[in-house]
Design a protein around this motif. Structure first.
Motif, PDB file in Angstrom:
ATOM      1  N   ALA A   1      61.613  21.631  51.417  1.00  0.00           N
ATOM      2  CA  ALA A   1      61.705  22.485  50.228  1.00  0.00           C
ATOM      3  C   ALA A   1      61.457  21.678  48.948  1.00  0.00           C
ATOM      4  CB  ALA A   1      63.073  23.162  50.174  1.00  0.00           C
ATOM      5  N   SER A   2      62.065  20.501  48.847  1.00  0.00           N
ATOM      6  CA  SER A   2      61.858  19.676  47.650  1.00  0.00           C
ATOM      7  C   SER A   2      60.407  19.205  47.557  1.00  0.00           C
ATOM      8  CB  SER A   2      62.810  18.486  47.651  1.00  0.00           C
ATOM      9  OG  SER A   2      62.612  17.681  48.801  1.00  0.00           O
ATOM     10  N   GLY A   3      59.820  18.821  48.690  1.00  0.00           N
ATOM     11  CA  GLY A   3      58.414  18.405  48.685  1.00  0.00           C
ATOM     12  C   GLY A   3      57.483  19.551  48.324  1.00  0.00           C
ATOM     13  N   PHE A   4      57.777  20.753  48.849  1.00  0.00           N
ATOM     14  CA  PHE A   4      56.953  21.922  48.547  1.00  0.00           C
ATOM     15  C   PHE A   4      57.064  22.299  47.079  1.00  0.00           C
ATOM     16  CE2 PHE A   4      56.451  26.555  48.198  1.00  0.00           C
ATOM     17  CZ  PHE A   4      55.158  26.691  48.696  1.00  0.00           C
ATOM     18  N   LEU A   5      58.284  22.253  46.531  1.00  0.00           N
ATOM     19  CA  LEU A   5      58.477  22.582  45.116  1.00  0.00           C
ATOM     20  C   LEU A   5      57.736  21.599  44.227  1.00  0.00           C
ATOM     21  CD1 LEU A   5      59.868  24.175  42.854  1.00  0.00           C
ATOM     22  CD2 LEU A   5      61.852  22.660  43.118  1.00  0.00           C
ATOM     23  N   ASN A   6      57.841  20.329  44.532  1.00  0.00           N
ATOM     24  CA  ASN A   6      57.153  19.303  43.753  1.00  0.00           C
ATOM     25  C   ASN A   6      55.635  19.494  43.813  1.00  0.00           C
ATOM     26  OD1 ASN A   6      57.064  16.903  42.177  1.00  0.00           O
ATOM     27  ND2 ASN A   6      56.588  15.726  44.004  1.00  0.00           N
ATOM     28  N   ALA A   7      55.115  19.733  45.008  1.00  0.00           N
ATOM     29  CA  ALA A   7      53.670  19.942  45.166  1.00  0.00           C
ATOM     30  C   ALA A   7      53.217  21.218  44.463  1.00  0.00           C
ATOM     31  CB  ALA A   7      53.320  20.003  46.655  1.00  0.00           C
ATOM     32  N   LEU A   8      54.033  22.275  44.535  1.00  0.00           N
ATOM     33  CA  LEU A   8      53.681  23.550  43.898  1.00  0.00           C
ATOM     34  C   LEU A   8      53.589  23.404  42.382  1.00  0.00           C
ATOM     35  CD1 LEU A   8      53.191  26.593  44.361  1.00  0.00           C
ATOM     36  CD2 LEU A   8      55.656  26.920  44.056  1.00  0.00           C
ATOM     37  N   LEU A   9      54.551  22.686  41.795  1.00  0.00           N
ATOM     38  CA  LEU A   9      54.536  22.483  40.345  1.00  0.00           C
ATOM     39  C   LEU A   9      53.294  21.703  39.908  1.00  0.00           C
ATOM     40  CD1 LEU A   9      58.305  21.612  39.719  1.00  0.00           C
ATOM     41  CD2 LEU A   9      57.114  23.698  39.037  1.00  0.00           C
ATOM     42  N   HIS A  10      52.976  20.640  40.632  1.00  0.00           N
ATOM     43  CA  HIS A  10      51.807  19.839  40.273  1.00  0.00           C
ATOM     44  C   HIS A  10      50.507  20.601  40.504  1.00  0.00           C
ATOM     45  CE1 HIS A  10      53.655  16.080  39.165  1.00  0.00           C
ATOM     46  NE2 HIS A  10      54.441  16.131  40.224  1.00  0.00           N
ATOM     47  N   THR A  11      50.445  21.378  41.580  1.00  0.00           N
ATOM     48  CA  THR A  11      49.235  22.155  41.860  1.00  0.00           C
ATOM     49  C   THR A  11      49.011  23.221  40.796  1.00  0.00           C
ATOM     50  OG1 THR A  11      49.555  21.792  44.231  1.00  0.00           O
ATOM     51  CG2 THR A  11      48.072  23.565  43.585  1.00  0.00           C
ATOM     52  N   ALA A  12      50.089  23.938  40.424  1.00  0.00           N
ATOM     53  CA  ALA A  12      49.966  24.965  39.386  1.00  0.00           C
ATOM     54  C   ALA A  12      49.526  24.351  38.062  1.00  0.00           C
ATOM     55  CB  ALA A  12      51.308  25.685  39.222  1.00  0.00           C
TER      56      ALA A  12
ATOM     57  N   ASP B   1      45.879  19.293  25.119  1.00  0.00           N
ATOM     58  CA  ASP B   1      47.030  18.411  24.943  1.00  0.00           C
ATOM     59  C   ASP B   1      48.121  18.819  25.927  1.00  0.00           C
ATOM     60  OD1 ASP B   1      48.742  16.532  24.058  1.00  0.00           O
ATOM     61  OD2 ASP B   1      49.297  17.554  22.192  1.00  0.00           O
ATOM     62  N   SER B   2      47.997  18.332  27.154  1.00  0.00           N
ATOM     63  CA  SER B   2      48.953  18.694  28.207  1.00  0.00           C
ATOM     64  C   SER B   2      49.935  17.562  28.480  1.00  0.00           C
ATOM     65  CB  SER B   2      48.203  19.052  29.491  1.00  0.00           C
ATOM     66  OG  SER B   2      47.374  17.976  29.874  1.00  0.00           O
ATOM     67  N   TYR B   3      50.083  16.661  27.517  1.00  0.00           N
ATOM     68  CA  TYR B   3      50.912  15.479  27.716  1.00  0.00           C
ATOM     69  C   TYR B   3      52.362  15.855  28.006  1.00  0.00           C
ATOM     70  CZ  TYR B   3      53.329  11.109  26.681  1.00  0.00           C
ATOM     71  OH  TYR B   3      54.136  10.004  26.747  1.00  0.00           O
ATOM     72  N   LEU B   4      52.926  16.743  27.175  1.00  0.00           N
ATOM     73  CA  LEU B   4      54.342  17.107  27.346  1.00  0.00           C
ATOM     74  C   LEU B   4      54.577  17.808  28.674  1.00  0.00           C
ATOM     75  CD1 LEU B   4      55.289  18.309  23.739  1.00  0.00           C
ATOM     76  CD2 LEU B   4      55.905  16.155  24.866  1.00  0.00           C
ATOM     77  N   ARG B   5      53.640  18.648  29.058  1.00  0.00           N
ATOM     78  CA  ARG B   5      53.788  19.357  30.332  1.00  0.00           C
ATOM     79  C   ARG B   5      53.763  18.384  31.499  1.00  0.00           C
ATOM     80  NH1 ARG B   5      49.715  24.182  31.172  1.00  0.00           N
ATOM     81  NH2 ARG B   5      48.259  22.435  30.935  1.00  0.00           N
ATOM     82  N   GLU B   6      52.859  17.418  31.444  1.00  0.00           N
ATOM     83  CA  GLU B   6      52.784  16.421  32.507  1.00  0.00           C
ATOM     84  C   GLU B   6      54.024  15.533  32.521  1.00  0.00           C
ATOM     85  OE1 GLU B   6      51.024  16.009  34.991  1.00  0.00           O
ATOM     86  OE2 GLU B   6      49.358  17.363  34.625  1.00  0.00           O
ATOM     87  N   VAL B   7      54.515  15.189  31.349  1.00  0.00           N
ATOM     88  CA  VAL B   7      55.738  14.381  31.293  1.00  0.00           C
ATOM     89  C   VAL B   7      56.895  15.132  31.933  1.00  0.00           C
ATOM     90  CG1 VAL B   7      57.486  13.445  29.730  1.00  0.00           C
ATOM     91  CG2 VAL B   7      55.075  12.985  29.307  1.00  0.00           C
TER      92      VAL B   7
ATOM     93  N   VAL C   1      58.998  13.921  35.145  1.00  0.00           N
ATOM     94  CA  VAL C   1      60.453  13.780  35.102  1.00  0.00           C
ATOM     95  C   VAL C   1      61.081  14.472  36.313  1.00  0.00           C
ATOM     96  CG1 VAL C   1      62.529  14.511  33.863  1.00  0.00           C
ATOM     97  CG2 VAL C   1      60.655  13.448  32.616  1.00  0.00           C
ATOM     98  N   VAL C   2      60.557  15.661  36.666  1.00  0.00           N
ATOM     99  CA  VAL C   2      61.064  16.371  37.851  1.00  0.00           C
ATOM    100  C   VAL C   2      60.823  15.532  39.107  1.00  0.00           C
ATOM    101  CG1 VAL C   2      60.752  18.408  39.314  1.00  0.00           C
ATOM    102  CG2 VAL C   2      60.801  18.664  36.838  1.00  0.00           C
ATOM    103  N   SER C   3      59.611  14.972  39.229  1.00  0.00           N
ATOM    104  CA  SER C   3      59.299  14.122  40.387  1.00  0.00           C
ATOM    105  C   SER C   3      60.194  12.885  40.414  1.00  0.00           C
ATOM    106  CB  SER C   3      57.828  13.682  40.338  1.00  0.00           C
ATOM    107  OG  SER C   3      56.980  14.791  40.364  1.00  0.00           O
ATOM    108  N   ALA C   4      60.420  12.300  39.237  1.00  0.00           N
ATOM    109  CA  ALA C   4      61.281  11.107  39.159  1.00  0.00           C
ATOM    110  C   ALA C   4      62.702  11.434  39.578  1.00  0.00           C
ATOM    111  CB  ALA C   4      61.251  10.543  37.749  1.00  0.00           C
ATOM    112  N   CYS C   5      63.173  12.626  39.238  1.00  0.00           N
ATOM    113  CA  CYS C   5      64.531  13.040  39.642  1.00  0.00           C
ATOM    114  C   CYS C   5      64.636  13.138  41.159  1.00  0.00           C
ATOM    115  CB  CYS C   5      64.890  14.371  38.998  1.00  0.00           C
ATOM    116  SG  CYS C   5      65.204  14.261  37.227  1.00  0.00           S
ATOM    117  N   PHE C   6      63.608  13.717  41.809  1.00  0.00           N
ATOM    118  CA  PHE C   6      63.596  13.794  43.268  1.00  0.00           C
ATOM    119  C   PHE C   6      63.631  12.383  43.871  1.00  0.00           C
ATOM    120  CE2 PHE C   6      61.393  18.101  42.975  1.00  0.00           C
ATOM    121  CZ  PHE C   6      62.515  18.795  43.382  1.00  0.00           C
TER     122      PHE C   6
END
Length: 204
Positions: A33-44, A74-80, A84-89
């Motif tokens: 679930a955590s891997g899928f959520l992380n991948a889904l956020l990055h894919t979107a 300017d997608s810097y903040l969104r990527e950060v 941060v979410v990935s770093a928390c995982f």
């Protein structure tokens, strides 16, 4: 794996209770679930990023820094935020592994016999080897100084942390299996001696 080693070494009498099929299913579901959520956020985020410098990345997969180089918004903040979410995982898993192994090593050092300590440590080494390889290559990929960055080096490091650890994972864990080691030695020796006999016969 860290929890499995912790239960096996620190609470061996409760192994069957603490690591039954239900507990394993819950841990697997949490990891997926955590891997899928992380991948889904990055894919979107990847599909919503407008590209104005073509759509070819100098990688074998869509890694975030390479996509940002092609972005014209300017997608810097969104990527950060996503990083941060990935770093928390990752940080949560890292803390869990560290806490588990602190308790494991504390318990192992209390074992009176040297043979018992060696056996307990050897059960932990495969997991520690895989985790260390993944973390060291991953940290180098994202934290290396810009002066070291080049397309060839970025590609090499990406292969190291995304392909090498999963490939070596089953091999490292399987090397503890005596039957597998015996079969591997037999296969290597057979290949070696058969190639040697072929060479000898050719010379004759």
């Amino acid at each position: 794996m860290a929890y499995d080693r912790y239960v096996a070494i620190c609470r061996p009498l409760h192994y069957g209770t603490l690591l039954g099929s239900r507990a394993c299913a819950k841990m697997a579901a949490a990891a997926w679930a955590s891997g899928f959520l992380n991948a889904l956020l990055h894919t979107a985020n990847t599909f919503s990023t407008p590209l104005c410098q073509g759509n070819t990345v100098e990688q074998f997969f869509c890694e975030i820094p390479q996509i940002l180089k092609l972005s014209c918004s300017d997608s810097y903040l969104r990527e950060v935020g996503l990083l941060v979410v990935s770093a928390c995982f990752i940080f949560g898993c890292f803390i869990f592994i560290v806490v588990s192994y602190v308790q494991i090593f504390t318990a192992v050092l209390r074992i009176p016999s040297e043979q018992g300590r060696h056996k307990a440590f050897s059960t932990c080494l495969p997991h520690l080897a895989v985790v260390s390889l993944f973390l060291s290559t991953g940290l180098f990929a994202y934290l290396k100084p810009p002066s070291l960055s080049s397309p060839a080096l970025d590609l090499l490091v990406s292969v190291l942390y995304s392909v090498v650890p999963p490939t070596l994972n089953p091999l490292i864990y399987s090397m503890r299996n005596k039957e597998l080691k015996d079969a591997l030695i037999k296969m290597i020796s057979w290949k070696f001696f058969s190639s040697g006999s072929i060479t000898i016969s050719l010379h004759k």
